[in-house]
Design an enzyme around this catalytic site. Structure first.
Site: not given
Length: 370
Positions: A149, A218, A316, A349
């Site tokens: 990432s 979040r 992803d 992801h």
């Protein structure tokens, strides 16, 4: 302003002053890291792991901290990153709140938290700080640097700015530049935090914490970390039981909403909002094309590494597999024996954190060739 430091962390003081790419410098800064395995007498069996935005340095359990780490199934004796063979170092990113110096840390010049007085943070700064850990451990050359990432960006910056310090590279769900979709999502996350009245220009405390902004940020992140296939498979359109539903007429009604709410609430008090803002923006700024007249492949070709593997998940949407394919192509142009593997994982992801049946063998097989 709180730092969240896992037990068993080690700390390296950075050179002081520590210059930052976009201006300014840090004084008295440090980096948190953890290690596994034994460094060979020849010091040629070291692997460096650089992380995504939120993880700390505790990638796996060890004697100093037996709690499972965020990559427990990937790292350890007999695992894909086999600590019976490799000496592994994982660093917490500069700018974080998990032991390394960041906006939540105390500014030695004032005795108060840096907050927004922290210098502008770039991925290159994160890479340079990680390089100092490698140097301090007496490792002249890493066998491999692994980044996932945001860490995939950090690893590429590391390799570009410090040629010859790593023989090989594994880039997992990373990228050589931020794409517009990813920038847009992160921009909304930062806006949610900044528009929370409790953020107060970065001057909050435990009593006046921007919880709503962090919750929204979040939730947005978690939605993009997984795929639509997984959301459908895990939750479908299942509604909450009557005793679980929110009394608010527009409140929680579906199980997927409850999941996001619970996930967000567990996160918000475990990560500093200003650190989140700085690290998020550093990803948006990152672009290897700036080193090669706007050509990202040419920027990747500037990296000198013997072997490389770029891995990604087919679902992803945040760091799509085309970006890992681009990394392999660019590194190959620079002379690396570079391979791309797109894994048919439906977990988006976050697949590298959960789909070990696919990612584990790919990582282990590559390391076995070194």
């Amino acid at each position: 302003m709180t730092e969240f430091i896992p037990p068993g962390s080690l700390f390296l003081p950075l050179p002081s002053p520590f210059p930052m790419k976009r201006g300014g410098a840090l004084h008295g800064a440090r980096i948190a890291y953890e290690t596994w395995g034994e460094l060979a007498p020849t010091r040629d069996n070291a692997i460096l792991i650089v992380t995504g935005l939120s993880p700390d340095a505790h990638a796996a359990s060890h004697a100093g901290n037996p709690e499972p780490g965020w990559w427990e199934r990937m790292l350890g004796p007999g695992k894909p990153i086999d600590t019976d063979r490799w000496f592994v170092v994982c660093v917490n990113s500069l700018g974080s709140c998990k032991g390394s110096t960041g906006p939540a840390s105390t500014d030695p010049a004032t005795g108060e938290p840096y907050r927004l007085e922290f210098p502008e943070l770039s991925i290159e700064d994160v890479a340079d700080a990680a390089r100092e850990v490698v140097r301090a451990l007496g490792i002249e050359q890493l066998a491999c640097i692994i980044g996932n990432s945001m860490g995939g960006m950090t690893a590429l910056a590391f390799l570009l700015r410090h040629p010859g310090v790593a023989r090989s590279h594994i880039n997992i769900s990373g990228s050589a530049q931020a794409l517009p979709f990813s920038i847009a999502i992160r921009s909304l996350q930062r806006e949610a935090i900044r528009l929370d009245p409790n953020w107060n220009g970065g001057r909050y405390d435990e009593a006046t914490y921007p919880e709503s902004g962090m919750r929204m940020a979040r939730k947005l992140g978690v939605i993009t970390y997984r795929s639509a296939l997984e959301w459908d498979g895990r939750f479908g359109r299942v509604r909450l039981d009557s005793d679980q539903a929110d009394d608010d007429p527009f409140g929680l009604e579906f199980q997927v909403e409850s999941y996001l709410e619970g996930h967000a609430r567990r996160f918000v008090r475990r990560f500093d909002p200003n650190c989140y803002l700085y690290l998020s923006r550093s990803m948006d700024w990152f672009d290897l094309a700036e080193y090669a007249d706007g050509d990202v492949l040419a920027g990747l070709a500037l990296i000198d590494v013997d072997k490389a593997l770029a891995l990604g998940a087919s679902t992803d949407i945040l760091f799509p597999v085309e970006q890992q394919q681009q990394i392999a192509e660019g590194l190959a142009r620079g002379g690396a024996d570079a391979r791309f593997i797109g894994l048919d994982s439906h977990q988006g992801h976050d697949a590298f954190l959960v789909d070990f049946e696919r990612f584990g063998p790919a990582v282990g097989d590559f390391l076995a060739t070194l």
